[in-house]
Enzyme design. Structure first.
Site, PDB file in Angstrom:
ATOM      1  N   GLU A  58      47.725  43.429  56.962  1.00 33.08           N
ATOM      2  CA  GLU A  58      47.514  43.289  55.514  1.00 33.08           C
ATOM      3  C   GLU A  58      48.769  42.835  54.755  1.00 33.08           C
ATOM      4  O   GLU A  58      48.868  42.967  53.550  1.00 33.08           O
ATOM      5  CB  GLU A  58      47.019  44.610  54.925  1.00 33.08           C
ATOM      6  CG  GLU A  58      45.550  44.854  54.802  1.00 33.08           C
ATOM      7  CD  GLU A  58      44.633  44.585  55.980  1.00 33.08           C
ATOM      8  OE1 GLU A  58      45.060  44.636  57.165  1.00 33.08           O
ATOM      9  OE2 GLU A  58      43.466  44.297  55.729  1.00 33.08           O
TER      10      GLU A  58
ATOM     11  N   TYR B  67      51.807  44.118  55.048  1.00 33.19           N
ATOM     12  CA  TYR B  67      52.771  45.192  54.789  1.00 33.19           C
ATOM     13  C   TYR B  67      54.010  45.022  55.670  1.00 33.19           C
ATOM     14  O   TYR B  67      54.145  44.055  56.419  1.00 33.19           O
ATOM     15  CB  TYR B  67      52.100  46.556  54.999  1.00 33.19           C
ATOM     16  CG  TYR B  67      51.116  46.921  53.896  1.00 33.19           C
ATOM     17  CD1 TYR B  67      51.547  47.075  52.572  1.00 33.19           C
ATOM     18  CD2 TYR B  67      49.759  47.106  54.159  1.00 33.19           C
ATOM     19  CE1 TYR B  67      50.657  47.415  51.560  1.00 33.19           C
ATOM     20  CE2 TYR B  67      48.872  47.449  53.147  1.00 33.19           C
ATOM     21  CZ  TYR B  67      49.318  47.602  51.851  1.00 33.19           C
ATOM     22  OH  TYR B  67      48.438  47.928  50.853  1.00 33.19           O
TER      23      TYR B  67
ATOM     24  N   ARG C 175      47.204  48.999  63.723  1.00 31.83           N
ATOM     25  CA  ARG C 175      46.377  48.057  62.954  1.00 31.83           C
ATOM     26  C   ARG C 175      47.092  46.718  62.954  1.00 31.83           C
ATOM     27  O   ARG C 175      48.187  46.578  62.399  1.00 31.83           O
ATOM     28  CB  ARG C 175      46.170  48.607  61.538  1.00 31.83           C
ATOM     29  CG  ARG C 175      45.332  47.729  60.650  1.00 31.83           C
ATOM     30  CD  ARG C 175      43.990  48.363  60.334  1.00 31.83           C
ATOM     31  NE  ARG C 175      43.313  47.584  59.304  1.00 31.83           N
ATOM     32  CZ  ARG C 175      43.141  48.010  58.070  1.00 31.83           C
ATOM     33  NH1 ARG C 175      43.569  49.189  57.698  1.00 31.83           N
ATOM     34  NH2 ARG C 175      42.510  47.255  57.194  1.00 31.83           N
TER      35      ARG C 175
ATOM     36  N   HIS D 296      47.327  40.968  51.618  1.00 30.19           N
ATOM     37  CA  HIS D 296      46.860  41.237  50.256  1.00 30.19           C
ATOM     38  C   HIS D 296      47.079  40.046  49.324  1.00 30.19           C
ATOM     39  O   HIS D 296      46.392  39.898  48.338  1.00 30.19           O
ATOM     40  CB  HIS D 296      47.527  42.484  49.681  1.00 30.19           C
ATOM     41  CG  HIS D 296      46.956  43.753  50.253  1.00 30.19           C
ATOM     42  ND1 HIS D 296      45.605  43.915  50.490  1.00 30.19           N
ATOM     43  CD2 HIS D 296      47.543  44.910  50.645  1.00 30.19           C
ATOM     44  CE1 HIS D 296      45.392  45.117  50.993  1.00 30.19           C
ATOM     45  NE2 HIS D 296      46.551  45.731  51.113  1.00 30.19           N
TER      46      HIS D 296
ATOM     47  N   ARG E  36      33.346  44.198  56.054  1.00 33.27           N
ATOM     48  CA  ARG E  36      31.983  43.850  55.636  1.00 33.27           C
ATOM     49  C   ARG E  36      30.918  44.223  56.681  1.00 33.27           C
ATOM     50  O   ARG E  36      30.014  43.426  56.983  1.00 33.27           O
ATOM     51  CB  ARG E  36      31.898  42.370  55.233  1.00 33.27           C
ATOM     52  CG  ARG E  36      32.529  42.062  53.896  1.00 33.27           C
ATOM     53  CD  ARG E  36      31.811  42.703  52.706  1.00 33.27           C
ATOM     54  NE  ARG E  36      30.597  41.986  52.361  1.00 33.27           N
ATOM     55  CZ  ARG E  36      29.381  42.519  52.454  1.00 33.27           C
ATOM     56  NH1 ARG E  36      29.198  43.771  52.849  1.00 33.27           N
ATOM     57  NH2 ARG E  36      28.333  41.815  52.097  1.00 33.27           N
TER      58      ARG E  36
ATOM     59  N   GLN F  27      34.026  48.149  42.434  1.00 34.90           N
ATOM     60  CA  GLN F  27      34.134  48.564  41.039  1.00 34.90           C
ATOM     61  C   GLN F  27      34.656  49.988  40.840  1.00 34.90           C
ATOM     62  O   GLN F  27      35.386  50.234  39.889  1.00 34.90           O
ATOM     63  CB  GLN F  27      32.778  48.400  40.341  1.00 34.90           C
ATOM     64  CG  GLN F  27      32.511  46.964  39.935  1.00 34.90           C
ATOM     65  CD  GLN F  27      31.106  46.750  39.410  1.00 34.90           C
ATOM     66  OE1 GLN F  27      30.285  46.130  40.047  1.00 34.90           O
ATOM     67  NE2 GLN F  27      30.825  47.283  38.242  1.00 34.90           N
TER      68      GLN F  27
HETATM   69  P1  NAP Z   1      29.804  41.301  28.196  1.00 36.81           P
HETATM   70  O1  NAP Z   1      30.612  41.363  29.427  1.00 36.81           O
HETATM   71  O2  NAP Z   1      30.112  42.222  27.087  1.00 36.81           O
HETATM   72  O3  NAP Z   1      29.920  39.813  27.675  1.00 36.81           O
HETATM   73  C1  NAP Z   1      29.279  39.374  26.555  1.00 36.81           C
HETATM   74  C2  NAP Z   1      29.712  37.941  26.254  1.00 36.81           C
HETATM   75  O4  NAP Z   1      29.040  37.523  25.113  1.00 36.81           O
HETATM   76  C3  NAP Z   1      31.185  37.825  26.004  1.00 36.81           C
HETATM   77  O5  NAP Z   1      31.645  36.684  26.681  1.00 36.81           O
HETATM   78  C4  NAP Z   1      31.280  37.667  24.498  1.00 36.81           C
HETATM   79  O6  NAP Z   1      32.362  36.781  24.286  1.00 36.81           O
HETATM   80  C5  NAP Z   1      29.946  37.047  24.130  1.00 36.81           C
HETATM   81  N1  NAP Z   1      29.433  37.470  22.823  1.00 36.81           N
HETATM   82  C6  NAP Z   1      29.418  38.727  22.298  1.00 36.81           C
HETATM   83  N2  NAP Z   1      28.816  38.711  21.101  1.00 36.81           N
HETATM   84  C7  NAP Z   1      28.451  37.437  20.856  1.00 36.81           C
HETATM   85  C8  NAP Z   1      27.797  36.807  19.770  1.00 36.81           C
HETATM   86  N3  NAP Z   1      27.403  37.481  18.689  1.00 36.81           N
HETATM   87  N4  NAP Z   1      27.594  35.485  19.852  1.00 36.81           N
HETATM   88  C9  NAP Z   1      27.989  34.784  20.917  1.00 36.81           C
HETATM   89  N5  NAP Z   1      28.610  35.338  21.973  1.00 36.81           N
HETATM   90  C10 NAP Z   1      28.842  36.655  21.947  1.00 36.81           C
HETATM   91  O7  NAP Z   1      28.286  41.487  28.512  1.00 36.81           O
HETATM   92  P2  NAP Z   1      27.362  40.837  29.615  1.00 36.81           P
HETATM   93  O8  NAP Z   1      27.904  39.577  30.154  1.00 36.81           O
HETATM   94  O9  NAP Z   1      26.033  40.828  28.976  1.00 36.81           O
HETATM   95  O10 NAP Z   1      27.392  41.897  30.762  1.00 36.81           O
HETATM   96  C11 NAP Z   1      26.876  43.202  30.510  1.00 36.81           C
HETATM   97  C12 NAP Z   1      27.587  44.197  31.362  1.00 36.81           C
HETATM   98  O11 NAP Z   1      27.260  44.031  32.708  1.00 36.81           O
HETATM   99  C13 NAP Z   1      29.090  44.064  31.224  1.00 36.81           C
HETATM  100  O12 NAP Z   1      29.670  45.314  30.992  1.00 36.81           O
HETATM  101  C14 NAP Z   1      29.511  43.537  32.538  1.00 36.81           C
HETATM  102  O13 NAP Z   1      30.764  44.064  32.925  1.00 36.81           O
HETATM  103  C15 NAP Z   1      28.418  43.993  33.467  1.00 36.81           C
HETATM  104  N6  NAP Z   1      28.318  43.043  34.544  1.00 36.81           N
HETATM  105  C16 NAP Z   1      29.271  43.115  35.483  1.00 36.81           C
HETATM  106  C17 NAP Z   1      29.255  42.209  36.489  1.00 36.81           C
HETATM  107  C18 NAP Z   1      30.294  42.276  37.563  1.00 36.81           C
HETATM  108  O14 NAP Z   1      30.409  41.391  38.332  1.00 36.81           O
HETATM  109  N7  NAP Z   1      31.077  43.314  37.678  1.00 36.81           N
HETATM  110  C19 NAP Z   1      28.307  41.237  36.540  1.00 36.81           C
HETATM  111  C20 NAP Z   1      27.328  41.183  35.544  1.00 36.81           C
HETATM  112  C21 NAP Z   1      27.378  42.096  34.540  1.00 36.81           C
HETATM  113  P3  NAP Z   1      32.918  36.362  22.868  1.00 36.81           P
HETATM  114  O15 NAP Z   1      32.683  37.546  21.979  1.00 36.81           O
HETATM  115  O16 NAP Z   1      34.350  36.058  23.143  1.00 36.81           O
HETATM  116  O17 NAP Z   1      32.146  35.162  22.515  1.00 36.81           O
HETATM  117 FE1  SF4 Z   2      31.253  50.166  48.030  1.00 40.63          FE
HETATM  118 FE2  SF4 Z   2      31.071  52.062  46.263  1.00 40.63          FE
HETATM  119 FE3  SF4 Z   2      33.359  50.731  46.497  1.00 40.63          FE
HETATM  120 FE4  SF4 Z   2      31.228  49.520  45.433  1.00 40.63          FE
HETATM  121  S1  SF4 Z   2      32.332  51.248  44.598  1.00 40.63           S
HETATM  122  S2  SF4 Z   2      32.604  48.739  47.033  1.00 40.63           S
HETATM  123  S3  SF4 Z   2      29.590  50.442  46.583  1.00 40.63           S
HETATM  124  S4  SF4 Z   2      32.426  52.031  48.009  1.00 40.63           S
END
Ligand code: NAP
Ligand code: SF4
Length: 674
Positions: free
Chosen positions: A165, A167, A215, A253, A289, A340
């Site tokens: 990794e 290290y 490792r 990393h 994985r 996450q």
């Molecule tokens: P979000 O992450 O809060 O993003 C909302 C987007 O909409 C932002 O880009 C924001 O940018 C824009 N926005 C907000 N108000 C707006 C308005 N009135 N008009 C136009 N644009 C606006 O929400 P989301 O994309 O709906 O996701 C929801 C949740 O699911 C989030 O917490 C996210 O972290 C989670 N999620 C996570 C993953 C992951 O891979 N970890 C994947 C999918 C979803 P601006 O305000 O700059 O325009």
């Molecule tokens: Fe796996 Fe849980 Fe870590 Fe997500 S948060 S990668 S489900 S161990």
């Protein structure tokens, strides 16, 4: 005939026997740093009770300069030894075996005292390391050996020496980080002197009947990494020096190739370990994985390794092995490789947990007990929050009815599972469905819950989720405008040129969905090509000289946000770079700092800055709205108006920054406290 005959077969190490071929790989959870040794012990004991053959702890620093961060845990004193004894005793009482990982971070140590082969700063740390002199190298070896001897004293069954990794030991192996001209640098024999000497002296100190895992970085995934011949030479040398088992390390990393994220295909690197099979006569472990018993069994039956390491899957489900043994693989909570709640937490200095199992690392705090008197509990909404609440309440002995107007369980997870690279969400939804049946939850799908119908329950939990936010842009009612739900749920046709409004998690997901044809996560050869991974026999470190070769995008996408910052900055700490790199490879244009002026048949009109300057047309056939979400509280409000006080969870409670991690955590905690 047992289930998974290869995986569950014992492994005889001569002086001791492991009960199966499953290793719980090392994870840095930040638990040891809490100094709550009862909590640490319970974390490992729970996994020992769950039947895993051997566990490795998170990395323990051999000395202050080698700690991953200032204050990193290690065996520095008699008191430390006594504390670790609490852990090893509890694991042994539970019938388990545990090795302590010795992790010297070298130039990855996050502190000004860090040391390495040469004074070359790593791209992922602000601290340039000090180049060690002969005396300094001797001190590092001594400290590692002392750490191993103390691990034995503390009751561990062995140690894992972290040689991969990127290290400390890895840093001596490759010219990328070792520019020395003395006996520790130059030729490969010289560069591998340190790891081999460490193994030899550790073995000398701990005696023959102590597990010593080395490792070994089998594919560095950085420029100027090891060749395959060098990997084999090192493996043979550490075997000769006293290693009991060789474990696989994949990628440094600092590598810009994903190695454990959810978009990495399952068992993506088992072929690398397989190349070492037959080169050494000690057992070899593969990793990365592998998250379910069948994949692990297949890896073994394909001759890729003698044993399989899984780490995060043991956060998701401590009873992984016991359930596999009992033929209940469908009830194993699957690790979806999202990072996450585990790695993202670790890197934020928080205690790790797990998105699908919030009890991970919180075993002594989030305790699910049998309820004194069973209640009639209604849960409305079968998304992650509602599912977690329903399952936890059932586990406690309550009579649970789960209602959803949809015809399937999963809620928003059913959109996530459609994104290329997020196929693991399929397994999560399947697990929830199987668990509901196993816990006898009264599941009522396709049912619109009303305030009236919920009157007879003792407790009502509302998990009705979210509705898309209306961004109120002129022209958004036009036929060329879709919501993300139309695209991901409804399968609405989308044109060739697309503007995506909103660059949050969902905007990124939608962009990935729209530019990708077949998911490379489902096709290992394509994925390796996409990220520029080569066979280490053909290219040093397994880095293809041709670089990444992604498939052409199937659409031309522009991703926009109003904030003037770089889009994607707020995505997951350890995975955001992968999403940004994927979209960049697919030619997605990312634009921040826009004002949305209007939408018409030609596309989306934007301007920039407070003065709304520089009017620009983003030509698009389709505009997709991903502008965030608002709580869906209509049923909760109707209940309150009717005199019923519901418990509101998930997106229906707070929509901002909602994700499955918060939803499942809240659902579990609420039900645990009913
Ligand atoms: P979000 O992450 O809060 O993003 C909302 C987007 O909409 C932002 O880009 C924001 O940018 C824009 N926005 C907000 N108000 C707006 C308005 N009135 N008009 C136009 N644009 C606006 O929400 P989301 O994309 O709906 O996701 C929801 C949740 O699911 C989030 O917490 C996210 O972290 C989670 N999620 C996570 C993953 C992951 O891979 N970890 C994947 C999918 C979803 P601006 O305000 O700059 O325009
Ligand atoms: Fe796996 Fe849980 Fe870590 Fe997500 S948060 S990668 S489900 S161990």
């Amino acid at each position: 005939m047992t289930n998974y005959p290869r995986l569950l077969a014992p492994l005889d190490l001569g002086f001791t026997t492991l009960k199966n071929r499953v290793l719980m790989g090392s994870m840095h959870t930040n638990l040891e740093e809490t100094k709550d040794w009862n909590r640490v012990a319970e974390f490992y004991a729970a996994r020992a009770r769950g039947g895993v053959g051997l566990m490795v702890t998170g990395g323990m620093a051999p000395n202050r300069e080698g700690g991953v961060f200032p204050g990193a845990a290690g065996l520095f004193s008699e008191a430390d030894i006594a504390n670790h004894r609490i852990v090893t005793d509890r694991v042994h009482e539970a019938g388990g075996k545990i090795c302590m990982q010795i992790l010297h971070a070298g130039r990855y140590a996050y502190g000004p005292e860090c040391v390495s082969a040469s004074a070359i700063k790593s791209p992922i740390s602000p601290f340039p390391p000090k180049e060690l002199d002969e005396e300094g190298i001797e001190k590092q070896i001594n400290d590692i050996v002392t750490s191993a001897a103390r691990a034995r004293e503390a009751g561990y069954d062995g140690v894992e020496i972290m040689g991969s990794e990127g290290y400390f030991l890895n840093q001596f192996l490759v010219t990328h980080t070792n520019k020395r001209t003395d006996r520790w640098g130059g030729s490969y024999e010289n560069r591998m002197r340190l790891p081999v000497e460490v193994v030899r002296r550790v073995r000398e100190a701990v005696g023959p009947e102590f597990i010593l895992i080395y490792r070994l970085s089998m594919i560095d995934l950085v420029p100027n990494g090891s060749t395959w011949d060098e990997v084999v030479m090192l493996a043979k040398a550490v075997e000769k020096a006293g290693t009991t088992i060789i474990n696989t390390g994949i990628g440094w990393h600092e590598a810009r190739i994903p190695t454990i994220a959810t978009s990495v295909p399952r068992r993506a690197f088992a072929w690398v370990t397989k190349k070492l099979m037959g080169e050494v006569s000690i057992p070899v472990i593969t990793s990365n994985r592998i998250n379910n018993p069948q994949t692990a069994e297949d890896v073994l039956s394909d001759g890729c390794a003698d044993m399989v390491s899984m780490a995060r899957p043991f956060l998701a489900d401590p009873d992984f092995v016991a359930k596999a043994e009992a033929g209940q693989a469908d009830l194993i909570a699957p690790c979806i490789a999202c990072n996450q709640a585990c790695l993202d937490h670790t890197f934020q200095g928080k205690i790790s947990s797990c998105l699908v199992n919030p009890r991970a690392c919180f075993e002594t705090e989030l305790v699910v007990t049998k309820a004194a008197a069973p209640l009639r509990v209604a849960v409305v909404g079968a998304g992650p929050a509602g599912l977690a609440a329903a399952l936890t309440a059932s586990e406690r002995g309550h009579n649970v009815t789960l209602l959803d107007r949809a015809k399937e369980v999963g809620g928003q997870l059913n959109m996530a599972r459609r994104i290329p690279g997020k196929e693991e969400f399929d397994g999560l939804v399947d697990y929830f469905a199987a668990s509901l049946a196993a816990w006898d939850v009264d599941l009522r799908l396709g049912v619109e819950a009303t305030a009236q119908a919920l009157k007879g329950f003792d407790k009502v939990i509302i998990a009705t989720g979210v509705i898309p936010r209306d961004p109120g842009i002129e022209g958004q009612g036009g036929p060329n405008v879709l919501s993300y739900t139309d695209v991901l749920r409804g399968g609405a046709p989308v044109g060739k040129r697309v503007a995506v409004i909103g660059a949050g998690g969902i905007g990124f997901d939608v962009a990935e969905f729209l530019v990708t044809g077949e998911s490379p996560t489902e096709n290992l050869a394509e994925w390796l090509e996409e990220w520029g991974v080569a066979d280490p026999s053909d290219a040093r470190g397994g880095v293809s000289p041709e670089g990444p070769r992604p498939e052409a995008p199937v659409r031309q996408v522009t991703l926009l946000q109003r904030k003037a910052e770089k889009p994607g900055r707020r995505l997951g700490k350890t995975t955001g770079w992968i999403h940004r790199a994927t979209l960049q490879m697919k030619g997605v244009k990312m634009i921040g700092g826009v004002n949305y002026e209007r939408i018409d048949a030609s596309g989306l009109h934007v301007s920039f800055g407070e003065a709304r300057e520089n009017p620009t047309l983003i030509e698009a056939d389709t505009i997709v709205l991903c502008a965030g979400q608002l709580p869906e509280r209509s049923l909760a409000d109707a209940l309150i108006a009717d005199g019923i006080e519901p418990i509101v969870i998930g997106g229906a409670d707070v929509a901002a920054e909602l994700d499955a991690k918060r939803a499942i955590d809240q659902g579990t905690r609420v039900a645990a406290a009913l």
